[in-house]
Design an enzyme around this catalytic site. Structure first.
Site, PDB file in Angstrom:
ATOM      1  N   TYR A 135       3.746  45.564  20.247  1.00 18.24           N
ATOM      2  CA  TYR A 135       3.546  44.937  18.944  1.00 18.24           C
ATOM      3  C   TYR A 135       2.459  45.610  18.117  1.00 18.24           C
ATOM      4  CZ  TYR A 135       6.514  40.828  19.767  1.00 18.24           C
ATOM      5  OH  TYR A 135       7.574  39.988  19.973  1.00 18.24           O
ATOM      6  N   LYS A 186       8.063  47.767  33.991  1.00 20.10           N
ATOM      7  CA  LYS A 186       9.263  48.583  33.809  1.00 20.10           C
ATOM      8  C   LYS A 186       8.840  50.015  34.088  1.00 20.10           C
ATOM      9  CE  LYS A 186      13.535  49.331  32.925  1.00 20.10           C
ATOM     10  NZ  LYS A 186      14.624  48.883  33.839  1.00 20.10           N
ATOM     11  N   ASP A 219      14.027  43.657  33.828  1.00 23.57           N
ATOM     12  CA  ASP A 219      15.451  43.292  33.918  1.00 23.57           C
ATOM     13  C   ASP A 219      15.691  42.385  35.119  1.00 23.57           C
ATOM     14  OD1 ASP A 219      14.720  45.527  35.424  1.00 23.57           O
ATOM     15  OD2 ASP A 219      16.516  46.698  34.975  1.00 23.57           O
ATOM     16  N   ASP A 243       7.653  37.932  25.336  1.00 20.12           N
ATOM     17  CA  ASP A 243       8.295  37.281  24.191  1.00 20.12           C
ATOM     18  C   ASP A 243       9.740  36.952  24.560  1.00 20.12           C
ATOM     19  OD1 ASP A 243       8.808  36.433  21.478  1.00 20.12           O
ATOM     20  OD2 ASP A 243       9.933  38.296  21.259  1.00 20.12           O
ATOM     21  N   ASP A 247      11.595  32.995  25.612  1.00 17.77           N
ATOM     22  CA  ASP A 247      12.736  32.326  24.963  1.00 17.77           C
ATOM     23  C   ASP A 247      13.771  31.963  26.031  1.00 17.77           C
ATOM     24  OD1 ASP A 247      11.790  32.407  22.293  1.00 17.77           O
ATOM     25  OD2 ASP A 247      13.786  32.904  21.534  1.00 17.77           O
TER      26      ASP A 247
HETATM   27  C1  IPM Z   1       6.883  34.261  19.167  1.00 18.00           C
HETATM   28  C2  IPM Z   1       7.643  34.877  18.013  1.00 18.00           C
HETATM   29  C3  IPM Z   1       6.852  36.004  17.373  1.00 18.00           C
HETATM   30  C4  IPM Z   1       6.558  37.026  18.450  1.00 18.00           C
HETATM   31  C5  IPM Z   1       7.561  36.704  16.208  1.00 18.00           C
HETATM   32  C6  IPM Z   1       8.012  35.720  15.204  1.00 18.00           C
HETATM   33  C7  IPM Z   1       6.760  37.808  15.625  1.00 18.00           C
HETATM   34  O1  IPM Z   1       8.900  35.300  18.431  1.00 18.00           O
HETATM   35  O2  IPM Z   1       5.783  33.746  18.954  1.00 18.00           O
HETATM   36  O3  IPM Z   1       7.395  34.284  20.297  1.00 18.00           O
HETATM   37  O4  IPM Z   1       7.432  37.842  18.783  1.00 18.00           O
HETATM   38  O5  IPM Z   1       5.455  37.002  18.970  1.00 18.00           O
HETATM   39 MN    MN Z   2       9.375  34.801  20.456  1.00 20.28          MN
END
Ligand code: IPM
Ligand code: MN
Ligand code: NAD
Length: 353
Positions: A135, A186, A219, A243, A247
């Site tokens: 990032y 990785k 992975d 990240d 999710d």
């Molecule tokens: C999160 C979000 C952010 C990230 C994005 C929106 C930049 O997805 O907080 O997980 O990737 O950190």
């Molecule tokens: Mn995210």
């Protein structure tokens, strides 16, 4: 009486719906302390009016607060790489909030989509590196728009940045009953950054002989979260890897609307910590009042704990759990018919009873 000053950044989309829900719960949780809130209207609408995501002195405005409660940033009207870089990522980076803590747990009464697993099988704590890695934002585009175009997106992994987040993860692992820490890597393909990451993980691990360690390529880690989530306790990973995996973690919890996070600098204060849901602004459901406020309320509970009000933090979390356990009031993402306000009122009722 102690007063905590909280900056509210509801942001965009359902951020505008879940932050007010969390604030209602926080107000009900005030006992021997008070919370003073100041809301900032920064986000994509602000950008469309002013050409900026926040005022030039935005960071200075935030700095004196004890904590920031954020909803979500991002709207189809503004390119995501502009809105997120100039607001959320900017605050994370400039306040050096190098730990992004993301619990993945099944709340009582809710079911993971992994129907064959028991809810105790899914209990992970992700520690995401939050200030560098993939990032870092360095790079550029050359011969833009031509067939010869080149785009460079650099990653930066510093030994200092890697070490501090891994050490924090070891400290967290040590505090949990299972005392396990998995490192996500990785290094089979990324021979510089991830090999250094692995080396630092081994080196720091020597200071924690009581913590059982494992290392998985990202992975394989993704597959493991589905096949044997019970083997994962604390997990430490780079900015991008974590990240993505968190999710997936939200999905394992039953909905992205459940995943909460805390952005912290446990070592020094360059600005207030941010507490926020993992999810985004969900433009597909915004304005309908049906967003699940659990992640935001959970983030508010983490905030109270972090501020040293452990009892209030625990009370909020218990109230949340009491409502999910009953299963009467649920938002549509969990198969229910209730809206954001109804769910929030149910939590407040538990908190007050
Ligand atoms: C999160 C979000 C952010 C990230 C994005 C929106 C930049 O997805 O907080 O997980 O990737 O950190
Ligand atoms: Mn995210
Ligand atoms: P998203 O998390 O907003 O939505 C993904 C899916 O999950 C959607 O179907 C959405 O309806 C659902 N969902 C998310 N939160 C929910 C909730 N609380 N209740 C019910 N359903 C929920 O991800 P996206 O669609 O990739 O991103 C939308 C925007 O948000 C983009 O601009 C993105 O960059 C931004 N974003 C911001 C943050 C942040 O500010 N921390 C995080 C992720 C994405």
């Amino acid at each position: 009486m102690k007063t905590y000053h909280i900056a509210l950044l509801p942001g965009d989309g359902i951020g505008q719906e879940v932050v007010p829900a969390a604030v209602r719960v926080l107000k009900a949780a005030q006992k021997d302390f008070t919370l003073s809130f100041e809301a900032f209207d920064w986000g994509c609408e602000y950008y469309l009016r002013s050409g900026r995501m926040m005022p030039p002195d935005g960071l200075e405005k935030l700095r004196p607060f004890d904590a920031i409660l954020l909803g979500a940033i991002g709207h189809p009207t503004v390119p995501d790489h502009v809105s997120l870089r100039e607001l959320l990522l900017r605050i994370r980076f400039e306040f050096d909030l190098y730990v992004n803590l993301r619990p993945v747990e099944i709340l009582p009464g809710l079911e993971s989509p992994l129907r064959w697993k028991k809810s105790e099988d899914i209990c992970m704590l992700f520690i995401r590196e939050n200030t560098e890695g993939e990032y870092c934002g360095l790079g550029g585009r050359f011969k833009r728009g031509t067939t010869d175009e080149v785009a460079i997106q650099e990653s930066i992994f510093t030994r200092k940045g890697t070490e501090r987040v891994i050490r924090y993860a070891f400290e967290q692992a040590r505090k949990r009953p299972r005392r396990r820490l998995a490192s996500v890597t990785k290094s089979n393909a990324m021979q510089y950054a991830m090999v250094m990451w692995d080396e630092v993980f081994s080196e720091v691990g020597r200071d924690y002989p009581d913590v059982e360690t494992a290392k998985y390529h990202v992975d394989a880690a993704a597959a493991r979260m589905i096949t044997t989530p019970e083997s994962l306790d604390v997990v430490v990973a780079s900015n991008l890897f974590a990240d993505i995996l968190t999710d997936l973690g939200g999905a394992l919890q039953g909905s992205l609307g459940l995943a909460a996070s805390a952005n912290l600098n446990p070592a020094e204060r360059r600005g207030p910590p941010i507490f926020e849901p993992v999810h985004g602004s969900a433009p597909d459901i915004e304005g309908r009042g049906i967003a699940n406020p659990i992640a935001a309320i959970w983030a508010a509970s983490l905030m109270m704990e972090h501020l040293g009000e452990r009892e209030a933090g625990a009370a909020i979390f218990k109230a949340l759990q009491a409502v999910t356990a009953e299963g009467r009031v649920r938002t549509p993402d969990l198969g229910g018919k209730s809206n954001t306000d109804e769910f929030t009122s149910a939590v407040i009722q538990k908190l007050e009873s």
